[in-house]
Design an enzyme around this catalytic site. Structure first.
Site, PDB file in Angstrom:
ATOM      1  N   ASP A   7      40.123  44.312  49.648  1.00 19.43           N
ATOM      2  CA  ASP A   7      41.094  43.395  48.728  1.00 19.43           C
ATOM      3  C   ASP A   7      41.276  43.822  47.602  1.00 19.43           C
ATOM      4  O   ASP A   7      40.349  44.505  47.168  1.00 19.43           O
ATOM      5  CB  ASP A   7      40.115  41.883  48.788  1.00 19.43           C
ATOM      6  CG  ASP A   7      41.315  40.835  48.194  1.00 19.43           C
ATOM      7  OD1 ASP A   7      42.541  40.755  48.538  1.00 19.43           O
ATOM      8  OD2 ASP A   7      40.709  40.274  47.294  1.00 19.43           O
ATOM      9  N   ASP A   9      42.751  41.835  44.534  1.00 21.45           N
ATOM     10  CA  ASP A   9      42.788  40.810  43.360  1.00 21.45           C
ATOM     11  C   ASP A   9      41.284  40.108  43.144  1.00 21.45           C
ATOM     12  O   ASP A   9      40.893  39.758  44.235  1.00 21.45           O
ATOM     13  CB  ASP A   9      43.748  39.815  43.542  1.00 21.45           C
ATOM     14  CG  ASP A   9      45.180  40.449  43.084  1.00 21.45           C
ATOM     15  OD1 ASP A   9      45.586  41.129  42.366  1.00 21.45           O
ATOM     16  OD2 ASP A   9      45.903  39.829  44.249  1.00 21.45           O
ATOM     17  N   ASP A 180      36.548  39.107  47.641  1.00 20.35           N
ATOM     18  CA  ASP A 180      35.973  37.954  46.793  1.00 20.35           C
ATOM     19  C   ASP A 180      36.190  36.638  47.320  1.00 20.35           C
ATOM     20  O   ASP A 180      35.731  35.488  46.843  1.00 20.35           O
ATOM     21  CB  ASP A 180      36.629  37.819  45.608  1.00 20.35           C
ATOM     22  CG  ASP A 180      38.093  37.543  45.457  1.00 20.35           C
ATOM     23  OD1 ASP A 180      38.018  36.493  44.885  1.00 20.35           O
ATOM     24  OD2 ASP A 180      38.970  38.258  46.109  1.00 20.35           O
TER      25      ASP A 180
END
Length: 222
Positions: A7, A9, A180
């Site tokens: 991922d 961001d 996250d």
């Protein structure tokens, strides 16, 4: 060669590049400032809560691409990279990418942010390929509409599987995925080695329950 999926961001970056682009547009006077900022902030809260209406968000987020020339957009993006992205590139994230690179792994970013924003970021990070939300183009200009399946939540799994059909030497059976966000639980559940990176509360809870590795890229190296 194994597949290492990341991922972007708040994983490899210490910010949300999609939200940061919206803030940048407000600062440039490119959008209706206060109204756009309020909507941008609300959509970020919805995302963090796992409640984002992705098509409603994209209707807002892709509209500015259709309202400005590519020359202007690219000039803005250069400024955006310097002031909004570069300060948020995590050194430990770059170390993690380098570790997988040294192993000979294929590095793939999968993000729910659109390709206009993330393409230059992926290039800056030196990954091998990028799956992102695709902004539709006609006659050399953006239309403000999304093309194909948005790479968000279950859509990340769909897009990765489509990508694997074009890259048959790679598989999820020995793949890593770093994220996250609880929004990425669907892809985390598909890979051999799921890793929660500085996870939100819900993802950390799930990772502990499932025995997934939990990692921080924001603390200094030992």
């Amino acid at each position: 060669m194994s597949l290492a999926i990341f991922d972007l961001d708040n994983t490899l970056l210490s910010c949300d590049s999609d939200h940061a682009w919206g803030e940048f547009l407000v600062e440039q006077g490119a959008v209706d400032g206060e109204a756009y900022r309020r909507a941008n902030d609300q959509y970020l809260r919805d995302y963090r809560a796992g409640e984002l209406d992705i098509m409603a968000y994209l209707s807002m987020a892709l509209k500015p691409l259709a309202e400005h020339s590519e020359e202007q957009l690219n000039a803005w993006h250069q400024q955006f990279m310097a002031c909004k992205i570069e300060p948020h590139v995590l050194p430990r994230g770059e170390e993690l990418l380098a570790w997988h690179r040294q192993r000979g792994d294929f590095l793939l970013i999968v993000t729910a942010t659109n390709r206009f924003i993330t393409g230059p970021i992926a290039s800056r990070l030196g990954v091998d390929d990028l799956i992102a939300i695709e902004a539709e183009r006609e006659n050399g200009r953006y239309t403000g509409r999304v093309e194909g399946v948005p790479s968000y939540r279950e859509g990340k799994v769909t897009r990765v599987r489509q990508w694997l059909e074009q890259n048959p030497t790679l598989t999820l059976d020995d793949a890593w995925f770093y994220s996250d966000s609880i929004n990425d639980r669907y892809l985390l559940e598909e890979v051999a080695t799921p890793v929660a990176v500085d996870p939100d509360e819900e993802l950390e809870k799930l990772a502990r329950e499932r025995g997934w590795r939990v990692l921080s890229l924001r603390t200094p190296s030992a």
